[in-house]
Design a protein around this motif. Structure first.
Motif, PDB file in Angstrom:
ATOM      1  N   UNK A 162      32.089  91.300  29.094  1.00 45.95           N
ATOM      2  CA  UNK A 162      32.935  90.410  28.289  1.00 45.95           C
ATOM      3  C   UNK A 162      34.054  89.889  29.182  1.00 45.95           C
ATOM      4  N   UNK A 163      34.481  88.659  28.940  1.00 47.29           N
ATOM      5  CA  UNK A 163      35.516  88.067  29.788  1.00 47.29           C
ATOM      6  C   UNK A 163      36.673  87.545  28.938  1.00 47.29           C
ATOM      7  N   UNK A 164      37.596  88.440  28.576  1.00 52.82           N
ATOM      8  CA  UNK A 164      38.786  87.968  27.860  1.00 52.82           C
ATOM      9  C   UNK A 164      39.627  87.071  28.748  1.00 52.82           C
ATOM     10  N   UNK A 165      40.082  85.976  28.187  1.00 49.87           N
ATOM     11  CA  UNK A 165      40.847  84.982  28.953  1.00 49.87           C
ATOM     12  C   UNK A 165      42.353  85.232  28.816  1.00 49.87           C
ATOM     13  N   UNK A 166      43.071  84.883  29.873  1.00 51.46           N
ATOM     14  CA  UNK A 166      44.531  85.008  29.866  1.00 51.46           C
ATOM     15  C   UNK A 166      45.150  83.702  30.355  1.00 51.46           C
ATOM     16  N   UNK A 167      46.090  83.180  29.582  1.00 51.50           N
ATOM     17  CA  UNK A 167      46.863  81.995  29.959  1.00 51.50           C
ATOM     18  C   UNK A 167      48.326  82.322  29.691  1.00 51.50           C
ATOM     19  N   UNK A 168      49.203  81.931  30.600  1.00 48.46           N
ATOM     20  CA  UNK A 168      50.632  82.097  30.340  1.00 48.46           C
ATOM     21  C   UNK A 168      51.392  80.865  30.825  1.00 48.46           C
ATOM     22  N   UNK A 169      52.442  80.549  30.081  1.00 46.17           N
ATOM     23  CA  UNK A 169      53.273  79.376  30.332  1.00 46.17           C
ATOM     24  C   UNK A 169      54.653  79.866  30.755  1.00 46.17           C
ATOM     25  N   UNK A 170      55.237  79.243  31.783  1.00 42.12           N
ATOM     26  CA  UNK A 170      56.586  79.631  32.212  1.00 42.12           C
ATOM     27  C   UNK A 170      57.290  78.447  32.877  1.00 42.12           C
ATOM     28  N   UNK A 171      58.567  78.630  33.188  1.00 43.62           N
ATOM     29  CA  UNK A 171      59.390  77.562  33.762  1.00 43.62           C
ATOM     30  C   UNK A 171      59.698  77.800  35.240  1.00 43.62           C
ATOM     31  N   UNK A 184      42.635  86.377  24.912  1.00 40.01           N
ATOM     32  CA  UNK A 184      41.705  87.139  24.103  1.00 40.01           C
ATOM     33  C   UNK A 184      40.294  86.625  24.318  1.00 40.01           C
ATOM     34  N   UNK A 185      39.416  86.949  23.392  1.00 39.00           N
ATOM     35  CA  UNK A 185      38.031  86.487  23.445  1.00 39.00           C
ATOM     36  C   UNK A 185      37.903  85.197  22.635  1.00 39.00           C
TER      37      UNK A 185
END
Length: 411
Positions: free
Chosen positions: A137-146, A168-169
């Motif tokens: 399974x490949x849970x995805x991660x995205x994060x936003x920052x300045x 998440x999935x």
């Protein structure tokens, strides 16, 4: 006494953080027909199969996110513990809802950064699966920052400013990018943003974000670029050829990169190694715009730490130790991890679900009561019971009270 009669009395218990509380309860059945109930459980908000209190569930989930199901069960109470299976069931049944984002005023920034990667989590193999390779399974991660926060960063650790996690999935990556875009739109004044740099390894699901996020430009992260540079040159054991490739990429000069790869292929004897070199060349050339922009906008790009974030956020719990997860287990745990990383409290999550369930139960009970009254009002004996039904004479003057009296023909 007018509406219920006793069936039997039972002893039961509920696990709390202070140990198991044991108590006697009476099992009733309604005289007019319907479901049998333990009225005392309904009175205090316990469902028929509840064996642990809300405070235990909070402790269990909180610990299981950081360690294991087993350790989550161990911290359930001071005197007792619950099984790994029970802990898993609690997590699987938990509905994870991110708290609504409240913004008083949208933020003005010139540059915004979005970074993305995925983890690789081994799934449990079914008994009839004979292949040696487990599913992943490949849970995805995205994060936003300045960008980098100089006030919170140190020589040993870099901190990012106003970071927000998503992941998440997801069956469709578009659903994930829609969440990200909704957050950016609510949090930031889009007119003030000049560029949003989207960094990652060049996977197709990451580049899909370019279609959803306005003013976005893709940047290939250094971790994966260096990985393919090493793949292309390590077998030659020649520092000069590695440096030559690095110089061509730093410049960057596409024709020079192609010439260096020709030289590498001439020096490579093994067909297996040649294939690896060609794969590295294809990867680099397919992501050329993501390499080129780093030289063009060197001062604006702060570098991508997505690989490290995946390791810190997901891998510590999901993939670093040998274990097999279920699909729902990965989905729930990855969402819980994201929820906590964003500052969410498990207490709020568990209590919100409990309140929703109580509200649902309340509406079901009201619907059941309305149906019962309608049925009785249609009988020829309606006048003999409507004046004696407690809810009509002593009931609280609520909307349900008025509806019941109306259905029964009482004014």
């Amino acid at each position: 006494k007018n509406n219920w009669e006793i069936v039997r009395k039972d002893e039961t218990g509920i696990l709390t953080t202070f140990g198991t509380i044991r108590y006697n309860r009476t099992y009733f059945k309604p005289k007019a027909g319907g479901k049998r109930k333990y009225l005392v459980d309904e009175l205090v908000g316990l469902k028929p199969h509840d064996r642990v209190s809300a405070d235990v569930v909070i402790n269990v989930v909180d610990e299981a996110i950081d360690s294991t199901y087993r350790k989550g069960g161990e911290v359930a109470g001071y005197l007792d513990e619950i099984s790994k299976q029970a802990v898993m069931n609690k997590i699987h049944n938990l509905k994870i809802i991110e708290p609504e984002l409240k913004v008083d005023k949208k933020r003005d920034v010139k540059i915004l950064y979005v970074e993305a990667d995925e983890d690789h989590v081994s799934l449990q193999r079914q008994g009839d699966e004979k292949d040696n390779q487990s599913k992943t399974a490949m849970p995805k991660l995205v994060y936003v920052h300045e960008g980098i926060d100089p006030e919170r960063s140190s020589k040993t650790r870099t901190r990012l400013k106003n970071i927000k996690y998503f992941g998440g999935m997801y069956k469709e990556s578009e659903d994930l990018w829609l969440e990200v875009m909704e957050y950016i739109d609510k949090q930031y004044n889009l007119d003030s943003i000049e560029t949003i740099y989207l960094s990652g390894d060049g996977a197709s699901w990451i580049k899909t974000g370019l279609d959803w996020i306005p003013k976005s430009k893709f940047v290939l992260d250094n971790y994966h670029l260096k990985k393919y540079m090493i793949t292309a040159t390590a077998h030659l054991n020649d520092e000069d050829i590695y440096q030559e490739l690095k110089d061509a990429l730093d410049w960057p000069d596409k024709d020079m990169v192609k010439e260096v790869f020709k030289k590498i292929l001439k020096l490579t004897d093994s067909e297996t190694k040649k294939k690896a070199v060609r794969d590295a060349r294809r990867y680099i050339l397919n992501n050329w715009h993501g390499i080129e922009i780093k030289a063009e906008k060197r001062d604006e790009i702060v570098g991508c730490s997505a690989e490290g974030h995946v390791s810190h956020v997901f891998s510590n719990r999901l993939s670093s130790r040998p274990k097999g997860w279920s699909q729902i287990g990965v989905a729930k745990m990855s969402k819980l991890i994201i929820y906590k990383k964003n500052g969410g409290k498990i207490y709020d999550l568990v209590m919100a679900q409990k309140l929703r369930e109580m509200e649902t139960s309340k509406h079901e009970l009201q619907d059941e009561l309305v149906k019962e009254v309608r049925k009785l009002s249609e009988s020829r004996y309606a006048n003999s019971w409507n004046s004696n039904l407690t809810v009509f004479t002593l009931g609280k003057k609520t909307g349900l009270f008025n509806e019941l009296r109306s259905v029964a023909g009482i004014r």
